[in-house]
Write a protein that holds these residues in place. Structure first.
Motif, PDB file in Angstrom:
ATOM      1  N   ILE A  75       0.830  -1.208   0.000  1.00 34.72           N
ATOM      2  CA  ILE A  75       0.000   0.000   0.000  1.00 34.72           C
ATOM      3  C   ILE A  75       0.865   1.259   0.000  1.00 34.72           C
ATOM      4  O   ILE A  75       0.605   2.221  -0.749  1.00 34.72           O
ATOM      5  N   GLU A  76       1.919   1.276   0.826  1.00 32.36           N
ATOM      6  CA  GLU A  76       2.811   2.449   0.863  1.00 32.36           C
ATOM      7  C   GLU A  76       3.526   2.622  -0.467  1.00 32.36           C
ATOM      8  O   GLU A  76       3.736   3.749  -0.931  1.00 32.36           O
ATOM      9  N   ALA A  77       3.899   1.494  -1.109  1.00 34.67           N
ATOM     10  CA  ALA A  77       4.540   1.568  -2.424  1.00 34.67           C
ATOM     11  C   ALA A  77       3.581   2.173  -3.444  1.00 34.67           C
ATOM     12  O   ALA A  77       3.982   2.974  -4.303  1.00 34.67           O
ATOM     13  N   GLY A  78       2.295   1.807  -3.340  1.00 36.90           N
ATOM     14  CA  GLY A  78       1.296   2.364  -4.237  1.00 36.90           C
ATOM     15  C   GLY A  78       1.153   3.867  -4.082  1.00 36.90           C
ATOM     16  O   GLY A  78       1.039   4.608  -5.066  1.00 36.90           O
ATOM     17  N   LYS A  79       1.199   4.328  -2.835  1.00 43.54           N
ATOM     18  CA  LYS A  79       1.088   5.769  -2.573  1.00 43.54           C
ATOM     19  C   LYS A  79       2.280   6.529  -3.167  1.00 43.54           C
ATOM     20  O   LYS A  79       2.115   7.584  -3.785  1.00 43.54           O
ATOM     21  N   VAL A  80       3.480   5.964  -2.954  1.00 40.37           N
ATOM     22  CA  VAL A  80       4.685   6.628  -3.462  1.00 40.37           C
ATOM     23  C   VAL A  80       4.681   6.639  -4.988  1.00 40.37           C
ATOM     24  O   VAL A  80       4.982   7.662  -5.616  1.00 40.37           O
ATOM     25  N   ALA A  81       4.330   5.497  -5.592  1.00 38.30           N
ATOM     26  CA  ALA A  81       4.298   5.425  -7.055  1.00 38.30           C
ATOM     27  C   ALA A  81       3.273   6.396  -7.627  1.00 38.30           C
ATOM     28  O   ALA A  81       3.531   7.066  -8.643  1.00 38.30           O
ATOM     29  N   ASN A  82       2.133   6.490  -6.992  1.00 41.86           N
ATOM     30  CA  ASN A  82       1.080   7.388  -7.463  1.00 41.86           C
ATOM     31  C   ASN A  82       1.528   8.843  -7.370  1.00 41.86           C
ATOM     32  O   ASN A  82       1.227   9.662  -8.250  1.00 41.86           O
ATOM     33  N   ASP A  83       2.277   9.150  -6.321  1.00 38.25           N
ATOM     34  CA  ASP A  83       2.773  10.514  -6.136  1.00 38.25           C
ATOM     35  C   ASP A  83       3.827  10.864  -7.188  1.00 38.25           C
ATOM     36  O   ASP A  83       3.883  11.998  -7.667  1.00 38.25           O
ATOM     37  N   ILE A  84       4.645   9.881  -7.548  1.00 38.56           N
ATOM     38  CA  ILE A  84       5.718  10.127  -8.519  1.00 38.56           C
ATOM     39  C   ILE A  84       5.189  10.174  -9.949  1.00 38.56           C
ATOM     40  O   ILE A  84       5.513  11.071 -10.723  1.00 38.56           O
ATOM     41  N   PHE A  85       4.345   9.204 -10.319  1.00 38.76           N
ATOM     42  CA  PHE A  85       3.909   9.079 -11.705  1.00 38.76           C
ATOM     43  C   PHE A  85       2.648   9.885 -12.028  1.00 38.76           C
ATOM     44  O   PHE A  85       2.375  10.176 -13.203  1.00 38.76           O
ATOM     45  N   LYS A  86       1.870  10.204 -10.985  1.00 41.76           N
ATOM     46  CA  LYS A  86       0.557  10.831 -11.203  1.00 41.76           C
ATOM     47  C   LYS A  86      -0.301   9.850 -12.012  1.00 41.76           C
ATOM     48  O   LYS A  86      -0.208   8.652 -11.841  1.00 41.76           O
ATOM     49  N   GLY A  87      -1.114  10.372 -12.934  1.00 39.77           N
ATOM     50  CA  GLY A  87      -1.946   9.491 -13.741  1.00 39.77           C
ATOM     51  C   GLY A  87      -2.926   8.693 -12.897  1.00 39.77           C
ATOM     52  O   GLY A  87      -3.292   9.074 -11.786  1.00 39.77           O
ATOM     53  N   LYS A  88      -3.344   7.545 -13.408  1.00 38.19           N
ATOM     54  CA  LYS A  88      -4.312   6.690 -12.742  1.00 38.19           C
ATOM     55  C   LYS A  88      -3.630   5.407 -12.301  1.00 38.19           C
ATOM     56  O   LYS A  88      -3.015   4.705 -13.096  1.00 38.19           O
ATOM     57  N   SER A  89      -3.744   5.091 -11.011  1.00 36.44           N
ATOM     58  CA  SER A  89      -3.071   3.910 -10.481  1.00 36.44           C
ATOM     59  C   SER A  89      -4.071   2.905  -9.949  1.00 36.44           C
ATOM     60  O   SER A  89      -5.132   3.273  -9.412  1.00 36.44           O
ATOM     61  N   ILE A  90      -3.728   1.639 -10.093  1.00 39.16           N
ATOM     62  CA  ILE A  90      -4.497   0.546  -9.498  1.00 39.16           C
ATOM     63  C   ILE A  90      -3.565  -0.237  -8.602  1.00 39.16           C
ATOM     64  O   ILE A  90      -2.571  -0.810  -9.045  1.00 39.16           O
ATOM     65  N   PHE A  91      -3.837  -0.220  -7.312  1.00 37.62           N
ATOM     66  CA  PHE A  91      -3.091  -1.045  -6.362  1.00 37.62           C
ATOM     67  C   PHE A  91      -4.022  -1.314  -5.193  1.00 37.62           C
ATOM     68  O   PHE A  91      -4.841  -0.485  -4.817  1.00 37.62           O
ATOM     69  N   SER A  92      -3.922  -2.499  -4.627  1.00 38.22           N
ATOM     70  CA  SER A  92      -4.873  -2.873  -3.584  1.00 38.22           C
ATOM     71  C   SER A  92      -4.327  -4.005  -2.752  1.00 38.22           C
ATOM     72  O   SER A  92      -3.515  -4.806  -3.222  1.00 38.22           O
ATOM     73  N   LYS A  93      -4.778  -4.089  -1.495  1.00 40.19           N
ATOM     74  CA  LYS A  93      -4.467  -5.248  -0.669  1.00 40.19           C
ATOM     75  C   LYS A  93      -5.141  -6.492  -1.235  1.00 40.19           C
ATOM     76  O   LYS A  93      -4.717  -7.604  -0.982  1.00 40.19           O
ATOM     77  N   ASN A  94      -6.192  -6.298  -2.000  1.00 44.81           N
ATOM     78  CA  ASN A  94      -6.980  -7.402  -2.533  1.00 44.81           C
ATOM     79  C   ASN A  94      -6.595  -7.648  -3.986  1.00 44.81           C
ATOM     80  O   ASN A  94      -6.783  -6.790  -4.843  1.00 44.81           O
TER      81      ASN A  94
END
Length: 598
Positions: A75-94
């Motif tokens: 989840i933290e990796a998803g937040k960092v990636a989303n902050d760096i790349f912007k755009g639309k991200s899909i990441f989930s615990k599920n």
């Protein structure tokens, strides 16, 4: 069953694996259920965590309790990636909500889910998350000019990239190429994670629905990140500190591209092996013998290798050399028929300690250097503080001042031996155990400095571990720094006495025998672990304890909040019993050593 990324990695590790799996051809084009995929991934993630714990233990079922912490990394990796790349991200615990890719070729379906899928107008960013740490990459250097070594990775806009070689000097270029070669070896500690990402790239590149350019990144825990303790609504918040995120991203576009030809060859070879029941291969680095990612079919390929007194159980063994200069690692020994201790040719044994081991084995005798052991025992200052910490190396830092996988102390046991042999199991034992999963480290520190009030000897087996924890606590709690550093400087290792310490041997006048072991019993089979040495000096055992090793201890502590009141009370008592056993074991071993030299 479809060939998932994880299955592909395992099926291609050697030619035997597929034969042992006994795969049904009709299942190779079928979809895999979410539950099946999740179970595959979970087992691989548990292995990742075990590796970071530096553990040679097999996978305990209860270690699955730590998967919540692993998911937090994602989840933290998803937040960092989303902050760096912007755009639309899909990441989930599920995993249900994660993006998947697949293609079918020659009747076999290949499938992968991705941890983080980020889509921009012109490209797609794929991020694979691993609960390993960044230092294995950041610490990679090559060549040097003067005392300065060149870093292989450089950080640019929050992403690490492989730097081009800085020099045309042949030696520097050779060093650079050797490091790149490690990245391109799927069986090295740095290459295996990139290979994982490269297999994803292979599957994605063959998915006909992908039409945009795709970039490939690896997200790992930042080994330099120090948590500042900030929380909101009772939840830890990992803010960017000194330009450092808790997650580090590595750009592996070029390296994963270079892997593609190899993966294509492996896929073709896999298809051949699926149809050929006569495949066979030697053992090798792909077996990962005695490592967390050890092959599940080890017992087949290593069935003739004894559990005790294997040929590679010589002290500090890495390789042997024959008279022609040919090197033999543990796999070479096995492939050449050197399976047992005495299969190793005597000409291979040029180390004095190996010769001592072999003599003990061949003649079933115990080696004892009474003079050295006595000198080491006389070197101890009383009182002796037998200390053992229990720690929880959580992937995500939990408390102020901690890094990813910091060995966070939650318990200690202390037995105080006032004079040689003068120590009572209960009366001279002091234990601190955290009652909750909240930060109780300062209370632990207060207890420790209150019990160790005077100079003497701080004794532990692998004392460097205890000393490191004490120094970390001293830096986090400066109020107690003076006392903690005093305690740290009293450190002495039980293994100095049983095994040896070259520096102390010289100080005590044993210059010629400075590198020679002090004690060896063939029952040790090359190991000086407390589980091996304890039975040599006492009948004390761990077999009847509910908690029998450090992994079980940290998992029991990590599950505090999952127990009922009664269950937790029982677990806490078991933690005290286990930790007390560790320090009492040292008292018993010292007694045994004193008796030995009489």
């Amino acid at each position: 069953m479809a060939v998932t990324k994880t299955k592909f990695i395992n099926y291609t590790r050697c030619n035997n694996y597929v034969k042992f799996e006994k795969i049904n051809d009709c299942d190779l084009e079928k979809d895999i259920t979410y539950e099946e995929y999740q179970e595959e991934e979970k087992q691989e993630q548990i292995k990742e965590v075990l590796e970071e714990l530096d553990s040679d233990a097999k996978i305990p079922t209860k270690l699955e309790a730590m998967m919540d912490y692993y998911k937090e990394v994602e989840i933290e990796a998803g937040k960092v990636a989303n902050d760096i790349f912007k755009g639309k991200s899909i990441f989930s615990k599920n995993t249900y909500n994660q993006k998947s890719f697949n293609f079918t070729l020659n009747g076999i379906k290949y499938l992968c889910y991705v941890d983080i899928y980020n889509e921009q107008e012109s490209c797609i960013n794929i991020v694979e998350v691993k609960a390993t740490t960044s230092n294995k990459y950041i610490n990679m250097t090559y060549g040097k000019r003067g005392d300065i070594k060149f870093p292989l990775f450089v950080k640019n806009d929050d992403i690490y990239k492989i730097s081009p070689c800085v020099s045309i000097d042949s030696e520097i270029k050779k060093s650079y190429d050797e490091k790149i070669k490690k990245l391109l070896n799927r069986f090295t500690s740095v290459g295996k994670y990139i290979y994982d990402l490269a297999v994803q790239r292979y599957i994605i590149s063959h998915d006909k629905n992908v039409i945009k350019k795709v970039n490939y990144y690896l997200a790992v825990l930042n080994s330099s990140y120090i948590y500042d303790g900030y929380m909101e609504n009772g939840k830890r918040i990992y803010r960017k500190i000194n330009d450092e995120n808790v997650i580090s991203l590595f750009d592996f576009n070029d390296i994963t591209l270079k892997y593609q030809d190899l993966i294509e060859k492996e896929r073709i070879n896999l298809e051949t092996n699926l149809k050929n029941e006569e495949t066979n291969c030697k053992v090798g680095c792909y077996c990962f013998l005695n490592e967390p990612c050890e092959c599940i079919y080890k017992n087949i390929c290593f069935k003739d290798v004894p559990e005790h007194d294997a040929s590679f159980n010589y002290l500090n063994f890495r390789t042997f050399k024959d008279k022609k200069g040919n090197s033999y690692d543990k796999y070479d020994l096995i492939n050449n028929g050197y399976l047992k201790f005495d299969d190793v040719p005597l000409e291979f044994l040029t180390n004095e300690n190996h010769l001592i081991q072999r003599d003990c084995y061949d003649n079933n005798k115990v080696y004892i250097d009474k003079e050295k052991i006595k000198a080491f025992l006389d070197d101890l200052k009383y009182p002796i503080y037998h200390l053992d910490f229990e720690t929880f190396p959580c992937p995500m830092p939990r408390f102020f001042g901690e890094k990813p996988y910091s060995q966070s102390c939650f318990e200690f046991s202390l037995h105080i031996e006032r004079a040689p042999g003068v120590c009572d199991f209960e009366k001279d034992n002091y234990i601190f155990l955290a009652k909750t999963l909240f930060d109780e480290r300062e209370e632990l520190v207060k207890a420790l400095v209150s019990y160790i009030k005077e100079d003497g000897t701080l004794l532990a087996q692998n004392v460097s571990f205890e000393k490191s924890r004490i120094e970390e606590l001293a830096n986090i709690f400066p109020k107690y720094k003076k006392d903690l550093l005093r305690i740290k400087n009293m450190g002495y290792d039980l293994l100095y006495i049983i095994k040896n310490n070259e520096e102390i041997s010289k100080k005590l006048g044993f210059v010629e025998k400075a590198k020679t072991i002090n004690y060896y019993n063939p029952k040790q089979s090359g190991s000086y672990s407390i589980k091996k040495t304890l039975p040599l000096f006492t009948d004390l055992t761990y077999g009847s304890l509910d908690i029998q090793n450090g992994n079980e201890a940290l998992v029991s502590y990590s599950m505090y909040d999952k127990f009922s009141f009664e269950e937790k009370a029982k677990v806490m008592e078991n933690l005290k019993i286990y930790c007390r056993q560790d320090t009492w074991a040292m008292v018993e071993i010292l007694r045994g050593l004193r008796s030995l030299i009489k």
